[in-house]
Design an enzyme around this catalytic site. Structure first.
Site, PDB file in Angstrom:
ATOM      1  N   CYS A   1       0.825  -1.206   0.000  1.00 48.04           N
ATOM      2  CA  CYS A   1       0.000   0.000   0.000  1.00 48.04           C
ATOM      3  C   CYS A   1       0.861   1.259   0.000  1.00 48.04           C
ATOM      4  O   CYS A   1       1.386   1.663   1.050  1.00 48.04           O
ATOM      5  CB  CYS A   1      -0.939  -0.020   1.206  1.00 48.04           C
TER       6      CYS A   1
ATOM      7  N   CYS B   1      -0.486   4.136   2.106  1.00 48.50           N
ATOM      8  CA  CYS B   1      -0.299   3.932   3.550  1.00 48.50           C
ATOM      9  C   CYS B   1       1.152   4.164   3.962  1.00 48.50           C
ATOM     10  O   CYS B   1       1.430   4.813   4.958  1.00 48.50           O
ATOM     11  CB  CYS B   1      -0.648   2.500   3.948  1.00 48.50           C
ATOM     12  N   ASP B   2       2.095   3.617   3.200  1.00 48.46           N
ATOM     13  CA  ASP B   2       3.479   3.529   3.675  1.00 48.46           C
ATOM     14  C   ASP B   2       4.477   4.367   2.888  1.00 48.46           C
ATOM     15  O   ASP B   2       5.639   4.478   3.303  1.00 48.46           O
ATOM     16  CB  ASP B   2       3.935   2.055   3.641  1.00 48.46           C
TER      17      ASP B   2
HETATM   18  C1  LIG Z   1       0.226  -3.874   5.497  1.00 46.47           C
HETATM   19  C2  LIG Z   1      -0.923  -2.906   5.387  1.00 46.47           C
HETATM   20  C3  LIG Z   1      -0.763  -1.630   5.888  1.00 46.47           C
HETATM   21  C4  LIG Z   1      -1.817  -0.728   5.798  1.00 46.47           C
HETATM   22  N1  LIG Z   1      -1.648   0.522   6.306  1.00 46.47           N
HETATM   23  C5  LIG Z   1      -2.656   1.404   6.272  1.00 46.47           C
HETATM   24  C6  LIG Z   1      -2.507   2.711   6.823  1.00 46.47           C
HETATM   25  O1  LIG Z   1      -1.440   3.082   7.323  1.00 46.47           O
HETATM   26  N2  LIG Z   1      -3.574   3.545   6.754  1.00 46.47           N
HETATM   27  C7  LIG Z   1      -4.763   3.181   6.169  1.00 46.47           C
HETATM   28  O2  LIG Z   1      -5.708   3.987   6.167  1.00 46.47           O
HETATM   29  N3  LIG Z   1      -4.931   1.961   5.637  1.00 46.47           N
HETATM   30  C8  LIG Z   1      -3.911   1.061   5.672  1.00 46.47           C
HETATM   31  N4  LIG Z   1      -4.077  -0.174   5.104  1.00 46.47           N
HETATM   32  C9  LIG Z   1      -5.354  -0.497   4.466  1.00 46.47           C
HETATM   33  C10 LIG Z   1      -6.396  -0.838   5.561  1.00 46.47           C
HETATM   34  O3  LIG Z   1      -5.847  -1.813   6.411  1.00 46.47           O
HETATM   35  C11 LIG Z   1      -7.685  -1.325   4.941  1.00 46.47           C
HETATM   36  O4  LIG Z   1      -8.181  -0.362   4.034  1.00 46.47           O
HETATM   37  C12 LIG Z   1      -8.739  -1.572   6.018  1.00 46.47           C
HETATM   38  O5  LIG Z   1      -8.261  -2.451   7.010  1.00 46.47           O
HETATM   39  C13 LIG Z   1     -10.035  -2.134   5.432  1.00 46.47           C
HETATM   40  O6  LIG Z   1     -10.907  -2.349   6.484  1.00 46.47           O
HETATM   41  P1  LIG Z   1     -12.142  -3.353   6.390  1.00 46.47           P
HETATM   42  O7  LIG Z   1     -12.858  -3.184   7.675  1.00 46.47           O
HETATM   43  O8  LIG Z   1     -12.873  -3.134   5.139  1.00 46.47           O
HETATM   44  O9  LIG Z   1     -11.543  -4.813   6.274  1.00 46.47           O
HETATM   45  P2  LIG Z   1     -10.288  -5.600   6.838  1.00 46.47           P
HETATM   46  O10 LIG Z   1      -9.392  -4.771   7.670  1.00 46.47           O
HETATM   47  O11 LIG Z   1      -9.717  -6.295   5.648  1.00 46.47           O
HETATM   48  O12 LIG Z   1     -10.963  -6.679   7.783  1.00 46.47           O
HETATM   49  C14 LIG Z   1     -11.720  -7.727   7.279  1.00 46.47           C
HETATM   50  C15 LIG Z   1     -12.246  -8.545   8.439  1.00 46.47           C
HETATM   51  O13 LIG Z   1     -13.163  -9.516   7.956  1.00 46.47           O
HETATM   52  C16 LIG Z   1     -12.944 -10.721   8.630  1.00 46.47           C
HETATM   53  N5  LIG Z   1     -13.524 -11.797   7.835  1.00 46.47           N
HETATM   54  C17 LIG Z   1     -13.237 -12.167   6.555  1.00 46.47           C
HETATM   55  N6  LIG Z   1     -14.016 -13.199   6.176  1.00 46.47           N
HETATM   56  C18 LIG Z   1     -14.831 -13.475   7.228  1.00 46.47           C
HETATM   57  C19 LIG Z   1     -15.844 -14.436   7.472  1.00 46.47           C
HETATM   58  N7  LIG Z   1     -16.212 -15.333   6.544  1.00 46.47           N
HETATM   59  N8  LIG Z   1     -16.458 -14.450   8.690  1.00 46.47           N
HETATM   60  C20 LIG Z   1     -16.122 -13.538   9.636  1.00 46.47           C
HETATM   61  N9  LIG Z   1     -15.168 -12.617   9.460  1.00 46.47           N
HETATM   62  C21 LIG Z   1     -14.522 -12.586   8.274  1.00 46.47           C
HETATM   63  C22 LIG Z   1     -11.443 -10.768   8.845  1.00 46.47           C
HETATM   64  O14 LIG Z   1     -11.091 -11.674   9.898  1.00 46.47           O
HETATM   65  C23 LIG Z   1     -11.187  -9.309   9.217  1.00 46.47           C
HETATM   66  O15 LIG Z   1     -11.407  -9.117  10.586  1.00 46.47           O
HETATM   67  C24 LIG Z   1      -3.050  -1.106   5.194  1.00 46.47           C
HETATM   68  C25 LIG Z   1      -3.196  -2.406   4.694  1.00 46.47           C
HETATM   69  C26 LIG Z   1      -2.160  -3.304   4.791  1.00 46.47           C
HETATM   70  C27 LIG Z   1      -2.343  -4.702   4.260  1.00 46.47           C
END
Ligand SMILES: Cc1cc2nc3c(=O)[nH]c(=O)nc-3n(C[C@H](O)[C@H](O)[C@H](O)COP(=O)(O)OP(=O)(O)OC[C@H]3O[C@@H](n4cnc5c(N)ncnc54)[C@H](O)[C@@H]3O)c2cc1C
Length: 315
Positions: free
Chosen positions: A141, A144-145
């Protein structure tokens, strides 16, 4: 032992920023939400140590600590956070219908509303050296980084629009960006290719792949290999950005919910409504454009408000 199936008002699937924000709003609206966290409790941010761009943390924060804060806030208002995977869904297509899900292939639960926030998973190359150095200079990302590599040299791997966008974003921050493209051409749109080509500090190497990421605890470079000639050479960089795509976690909803051709859930207009009444989607699972914690949290809030209004209209 009772065979009665548990019936709840609001089920939240996933515990990333979208899920927890939906939980905070749903709990405060007295919807008594139950959340299933999935295997990755706290979501993608638990894989990073530094989050510098989420509002409210003037000195930045650790991803895991931040997600613990969100969990505590959701629980403070009464969210029932449970560890478990949703393994099957059976959604009613009627307005006001009861949706059924199965947890861990064992327990059935019924819900009036469902908020899907299962996120997306970044694709990596799968090299041992790459996996070892995630968080130590390997990232998926740039938004992000990228800032952590200000004034430094970095590599971007990928050939599509996302890779081209990440490369041009990084070119504004970094001294030099080397793009490694596996084929002899880029997949990105003509407009994006043009942007890359006219950016002075981006160099594109075609037919080139990463053989190994160099460094013990932090990235010191990459060993690049020309896949036509087999020639290898080292490129000294401190950051490696893998931009080869994401997989939305939507396998469970195939054939049930509308998705685009890459598997992202489709929501209606500016809402979080899916094609099934009472089922809403928030966060990265429905957003291939922004993919940030703050945008995920924003749509999590929207999903809880949409769910509350849906229930209100039924009364
Ligand atoms: C290495 C890295 C660094 C990042 N750094 C940043 C940053 O500095 N700033 C920023 O704004 N964004 C950052 N991001 C992006 C950010 O993490 C994502 O945009 C954000 O987490 C998305 O949130 P979400 O709630 O949509 O899903 P996610 O964070 O992807 O969470 C998905 C959830 O769904 C759950 N899940 C999946 N399938 C199922 C199922 N069948 N049953 C129950 N639960 C399930 C998983 O266990 C998880 O808890 C980063 C991403 C990565 C990979």
């Amino acid at each position: 032992m009772s065979n009665t199936v548990e019936r709840i008002k609001c089920l939240i699937i996933g515990s990333g920023p979208a899920g927890y924000t939906a939980a905070i709003y749903a709990a405060r609206a007295d919807m008594k939400p139950v959340m299933y966290t999935g295997m990755q409790m706290g979501g993608q941010l638990t894989t990073t140590t530094e989050v510098d761009n989420f509002p409210g943390y003037p000195n930045g924060t650790d991803g895991t600590a931040m997600m613990e804060d969100l969990k505590n806030q959701a629980e403070r208002f009464g969210t029932d956070v449970r560890f478990g995977m949703i393994t099957k869904v059976d959604f009613s297509t009627e307005v006001g219908g009861i949706h059924k899900v199965v947890v861990d292939e064992a327990t059935e639960i019924e819900a009036n509303t469902i908020i899907i926030s299962t996120g997306a998973t970044a694709k990596y190359l799968g090299l041992e050296s790459e996996q070892r150095l995630i968080g130590g200079g390997v990232s998926a990302c740039a938004t992000c980084d990228g800032f952590f590599y200000k004034g430094q040299d970095v590599v971007v791997v990928g050939a599509g629009d996302t890779a081209a966008e990440e490369a041009t974003y990084l070119a504004n921050i970094c001294s030099k960006v080397t793009m490694l493209v596996r084929k002899d051409h880029m997949r990105a749109s003509k407009a994006m290719q043009h942007r890359v080509n006219k950016t002075q500090n981006i160099e594109v190497l075609f037919n080139t792949e990463i053989d190994e990421v160099l460094g013990d605890n932090v990235v010191e470079g990459v060993r690049a290999v020309n896949n036509q000639t087999g020639d290898k050479h080292d490129i000294a960089v401190t950051g490696v950005f893998i931009a080869i795509g994401h997989t939305p976690n939507t396998q469970l909803f195939k054939g049930v919910l509308d998705m685009d051709d890459t598997g992202y859930l489709i929501t209606k207009g500016k809402s979080t409504k899916t094609n099934v009444p009472g089922v809403f989607a928030a966060g990265d699972v429905q957003d291939k454009e922004y993919r940030q914690a703050v945008t995920a949290a924003g749509t999590g809030c929207m999903a809880a408000l949409d769910a509350e209004r849906y229930l209100g209209a039924l009364e």
